[in-house]
Design a protein around this motif. Structure first.
Motif, PDB file in Angstrom:
ATOM      1  N   ASN A   1      -6.718   1.284  -1.747  1.00 44.93           N
ATOM      2  CA  ASN A   1      -8.049   1.046  -1.155  1.00 44.93           C
ATOM      3  C   ASN A   1      -9.074   0.534  -2.155  1.00 44.93           C
ATOM      4  O   ASN A   1     -10.254   0.407  -1.833  1.00 44.93           O
ATOM      5  N   GLY A   2      -8.656   0.249  -3.400  1.00 44.38           N
ATOM      6  CA  GLY A   2      -9.557  -0.338  -4.380  1.00 44.38           C
ATOM      7  C   GLY A   2     -10.541   0.615  -5.007  1.00 44.38           C
ATOM      8  O   GLY A   2     -11.569   0.177  -5.549  1.00 44.38           O
ATOM      9  N   ASP A   3     -10.270   1.929  -4.967  1.00 45.95           N
ATOM     10  CA  ASP A   3     -11.214   2.895  -5.538  1.00 45.95           C
ATOM     11  C   ASP A   3     -10.932   3.194  -7.010  1.00 45.95           C
ATOM     12  O   ASP A   3     -11.590   4.050  -7.608  1.00 45.95           O
ATOM     13  N   GLY A   4      -9.954   2.523  -7.607  1.00 42.58           N
ATOM     14  CA  GLY A   4      -9.654   2.717  -9.022  1.00 42.58           C
ATOM     15  C   GLY A   4      -8.677   3.838  -9.305  1.00 42.58           C
ATOM     16  O   GLY A   4      -8.343   4.075 -10.483  1.00 42.58           O
ATOM     17  N   ARG A   5      -8.195   4.516  -8.278  1.00 45.27           N
ATOM     18  CA  ARG A   5      -7.264   5.628  -8.457  1.00 45.27           C
ATOM     19  C   ARG A   5      -5.985   5.350  -7.686  1.00 45.27           C
ATOM     20  O   ARG A   5      -6.020   4.949  -6.523  1.00 45.27           O
TER      21      ARG A   5
ATOM     22  N   GLY B   1       2.109  -4.042  -6.097  1.00 42.62           N
ATOM     23  CA  GLY B   1       1.212  -4.690  -7.042  1.00 42.62           C
ATOM     24  C   GLY B   1       0.102  -5.401  -6.302  1.00 42.62           C
ATOM     25  O   GLY B   1       0.206  -5.654  -5.088  1.00 42.62           O
ATOM     26  N   ASP B   2      -0.962  -5.739  -6.998  1.00 45.06           N
ATOM     27  CA  ASP B   2      -2.082  -6.473  -6.406  1.00 45.06           C
ATOM     28  C   ASP B   2      -1.769  -7.966  -6.513  1.00 45.06           C
ATOM     29  O   ASP B   2      -2.105  -8.621  -7.501  1.00 45.06           O
TER      30      ASP B   2
ATOM     31  N   GLY C   1      -8.128  -6.343  -5.724  1.00 44.10           N
ATOM     32  CA  GLY C   1      -8.395  -4.987  -6.176  1.00 44.10           C
ATOM     33  C   GLY C   1      -7.589  -3.922  -5.467  1.00 44.10           C
ATOM     34  O   GLY C   1      -7.699  -2.741  -5.800  1.00 44.10           O
ATOM     35  N   MET C   2      -6.785  -4.318  -4.464  1.00 42.80           N
ATOM     36  CA  MET C   2      -5.959  -3.362  -3.738  1.00 42.80           C
ATOM     37  C   MET C   2      -4.492  -3.767  -3.881  1.00 42.80           C
ATOM     38  O   MET C   2      -4.152  -4.951  -3.772  1.00 42.80           O
TER      39      MET C   2
ATOM     40  N   HIS D   1      -1.242  -9.237 -10.087  1.00 38.44           N
ATOM     41  CA  HIS D   1       0.070  -8.756 -10.502  1.00 38.44           C
ATOM     42  C   HIS D   1       1.139  -9.790 -10.160  1.00 38.44           C
ATOM     43  O   HIS D   1       1.157 -10.327  -9.044  1.00 38.44           O
ATOM     44  N   THR D   2       2.009 -10.049 -11.114  1.00 36.05           N
ATOM     45  CA  THR D   2       3.125 -10.963 -10.905  1.00 36.05           C
ATOM     46  C   THR D   2       4.425 -10.245 -11.250  1.00 36.05           C
ATOM     47  O   THR D   2       4.423  -9.180 -11.871  1.00 36.05           O
TER      48      THR D   2
END
Length: 744
Positions: free
Chosen positions: A598-602, A642-643, A648-649, A697-698
């Motif tokens: 969800n992109g909250d950094g955790r 991966g993103d 960011g998610m 991310h790749t």
């Protein structure tokens, strides 16, 4: 002064300062044959052989090993002498150049015997012209008569995982060899070969005489009219200056591309000869004192470890500062290892080489009029050993050093910037006007030139570098069609690769592996010489290993999913410990994935359920029903996360090993793949990471049979952008990725 060195072209006047320094490496100053980094700075690796096992005596030898020990098996055997281990009835053959070191071993053991300590040698093996044990394509140190095996039955070879040291040798016995300049196989890391002692070279043996003269070249002299190599250099065209020095330890000179980034900073990229100068093996931004308008730069081995250090010369004060390539555990070129005031002034070019064979590098300083001063390295460049007029002004010539007459002392090469002439000053007592020159060489007048032995024949060649291209003009006569690279290049060797460059602005991820015994091994970086691993245990056998940033502190730490109970166990530090958090999660057959959904950094845990082809997403680290789920399938596919779009998610990916298909679905809903491509079916495992710090991310994939990682920098089909050998060759390991820090 000869007219051929005094012609002036106006076009070169504006470029005079660009040639204020031409880098060079020492010539034969300190041959280092240390077999393992556990014995000190690792030296030249054995040259490549045609096959494994015993080798035919007509097997050619090239590069530094040939310069010192002989250019084929017959030549090496001509230098064999007998040596008897202390108080033993055994007699072995060793190279005559290594004999002083073997004799010193006996002296050391005699001193131990006088003190009441004695180790009996009942079996000993010396010279044998063969390849390394274990199927390697490299020649063994035994091939050169520089290694001896002692009592093999009591001190066996062991290549287990991990290797086990078995030895009956007392510590004082091993030290007697080490003190004479030998590397002990019992100290090696990846294997243990306790019977084995190998000579590390003249500098490792106390009291060894002057550096031996090189062996005669294998080719007749030529005039730089034939091209041994021509191609692109693996760097962007960005105003580079160049040096040519072996850094990859295969004996073949590598290209040092460097440029000022502004006052106080130099950019360095080192490109390996292995792989046709396509792979950048080392990449550094180096903080220095000085700038492009006032300082000169060269690379030369100052501290005798066979690695070229960075020299920065302030021409206003004639003070040279030397930054070490490596100093113990410090990063490359971060430590100042010497500061000297040069005994001459008004310098324009600085070169470096061992003029008098004492294995101390001398400074060769050439002023704007072409006047050369050779400054003694043994007293910090305070004594002028030679002062001579060369007739080769830096304004009109590109200067470098090479051993033209094979006496072990560097000669001055001047490659004209006005014509296609090459001039060599091969003597200092009679002046430089009498040296040989070639007026018909093919070396262009423009660009950079360096002198080094590309084809390993014992004769200096001229490298011409311009923009991001290189051509090598041979100093020795070769037959058309000869393979000039076989001595250092082989398809089964791991590429020399600095890995993806971390440019940011986001944190860059690294790779590691978890053993079947649940030992985590987190790698320091993605370079071929990635340095340290952080090692710790977490979980119990049978657990599924994970990595994630569970507490949003920016560092990935371990997690485990236990299929037998359905519980997840998470830790917030990279150390052996009990879990900081545990909760019930999933059912048998579910595949856990870690990600920031969800992109909250955790990061939190979610599951992919193959029986339903469905992804269940949870945004909390607790026992709960999924926050949402969606269907996404690739029959036979294995999930990874991966993103993939940089929003960011984290998203979901699937890889199918049978045909190499990869599909990706951005987070949120069921549907067709947003991205689909094929990377081939050779991957043992696929994962994703932000390798460059751009937020996307790749994929990377791991090959168990070779122990290699392959990285793509875009999520598209194609060959790997970077290749890295890291971790054991073992199908039982679990590859992992994440952002973490490994302390020295």
């Amino acid at each position: 002064m000869s007219q051929r060195w005094t012609r002036l072209l106006t076009v070169f006047l504006a470029a005079t300062t660009a040639w204020s320094v031409v880098p060079v490496a020492p010539a034969n100053s300190n041959p280092n044959f240390t077999e393992s980094a556990t014995c000190g700075t690792a030296g030249y690796r054995g040259p490549l052989a045609r096959r494994g096992g015993r080798l035919p005596l007509n097997q050619s030898i090239s590069g530094p090993w040939a310069d010192v020990f002989g250019r084929n098996g017959y030549a090496v055997e001509d230098h064999m002498v007998n040596w008897r281990p202390y108080r033993s009835s055994r007699v072995v053959q060793v190279h005559e150049l290594a004999l002083p070191a073997f004799q010193l071993v006996n002296e050391n053991l005699a001193a131990q015997d006088a003190a009441g300590r004695y180790y009996p040698v009942t079996v000993a093996y010396g010279q044998a012209f063969r390849a390394v044990t274990g199927g390697s394509h490299r020649m063994s140190f035994h091939a050169f008569g520089t290694a001896v095996d002692i009592n093999p039955a009591q001190n066996p070879y062991n290549a287990g995982n991990p290797p086990v040291l078995v030895t009956d040798m007392p510590a004082w016995y091993v030290e007697a060899w080490q003190d004479a300049g030998f590397c002990w196989g019992g100290d090696w890391a990846s294997i243990k070969d306790a019977m084995h002692f190998s000579w590390m070279g003249p500098s490792a043996t106390p009291g060894y005489a002057a550096t031996p003269r090189p062996q005669a070249p294998v080719t007749a002299r030529s005039g730089f009219t034939s091209t041994g190599f021509s191609g692109a250099v693996g760097v962007e065209n960005a105003g580079w200056q160049y040096d040519v020095v072996d850094r990859s330890r295969d004996g073949a000179p590598d290209i040092y591309a460097w440029r000022w980034l502004g006052s106080g900073e130099i950019r360095l990229e080192i490109i390996s000869a292995f792989g046709d100068f396509e792979d950048v093996g080392i990449r550094e931004n180096i903080d220095v004192v000085g700038g492009p308008g006032t300082h000169g730069v060269t690379f030369a081995d100052y501290d005798g470890d066979s690695r070229a250090d960075l020299w920065v010369v302030d021409w206003a004060t004639d003070v040279v500062t030397v930054y070490g390539d490596t100093v113990e555990d410090a990063d490359r070129f971060t430590q100042v290892i010497a500061v000297h005031s040069l005994a001459v002034d008004n310098g324009a070019v600085i070169l470096a080489g061992d003029y008098n064979g004492d294995r101390m590098v001398e400074a060769y300083v050439v002023d704007t009029d072409g006047f050369l001063s050779i400054l003694d390295g043994s007293d910090g460049f305070q004594t002028v050993l030679v002062a001579a007029a060369t007739g080769a002004r830096p304004k009109w010539n590109r200067l470098d050093l090479g051993d033209y007459d094979h006496n072990g002392s560097p000669d001055l090469y001047a490659v004209s910037s006005v014509s296609r002439q090459v001039y060599v000053a091969n003597g200092f007592s009679t002046g430089f006007e009498t040296g040989p020159y070639w007026s018909t060489s093919r070396v262009p007048q423009f660009g950079h030139t360096q002198v080094a032995d590309y084809d390993g024949d014992g004769r200096p060649d001229i490298y011409h570098l311009d923009g991001n291209s290189v051509s090598v003009y041979l100093g020795g006569a070769r037959t058309p069609g000869e393979d000039l690279q076989a001595w250092f290049d082989h398809e089964e060797l791991s590429p020399w690769d600095a890995g993806p460059e971390c440019v940011g602005p986001f944190a860059c991820e690294k790779i590691g592996y978890v053993t079947s015994g649940l030992e985590y091994n987190l790698r320091d970086n993605l370079s071929w010489d990635g340095g340290n691993y952080l090692e710790f245990f977490f979980g119990v056998p049978g657990d599924v290993a994970l990595m994630g940033d569970w507490d949003a502190d920016g560092a990935a730490t371990p997690g485990m999913f236990r299929p037998s109970s359905g519980f997840a166990y998470l830790a917030n530090s990279n150390a052996t410990q009990f879990a900081d958090l545990e909760f019930y999660f999933g059912i048998r057959g579910d595949i856990p994935l870690a990600g920031d959904w969800n992109g909250d950094g955790r990061d939190t845990l979610s599951i992919y359920r193959p029986s339903e082809n469905r992804f269940y997403v949870s945004n909390q680290l607790r026992t709960q029903f999924a926050d949402f789920d969606f269907e996404f399938s690739l029959p036979g596919g294995v999930p990874f996360a991966g993103d993939f779009n940089g929003d960011g998610m984290d998203d979901l990916g699937l890889y199918r090993k049978s045909d190499g298909a990869v599909v990706m679905r951005f987070m949120g809903s069921s549907g067709a793949p947003d991205v689909a491509f094929n990377l081939g079916s050779g991957a043992g495992a696929v994962l994703a990471g932000d390798w460059t710090g751009d937020g996307i991310h790749t994929v990377a994939w791991h090959s168990d049979p070779l122990g290699r990682w392959y990285f793509r920098l875009t999520n598209t089909a194609g060959t790997a952008d970077h290749v890295l050998r890291a971790g054991p060759i073992d199908a039982g390991v679990t590859p992992i990725a994440g952002a973490w820090t490994v302390s020295d």
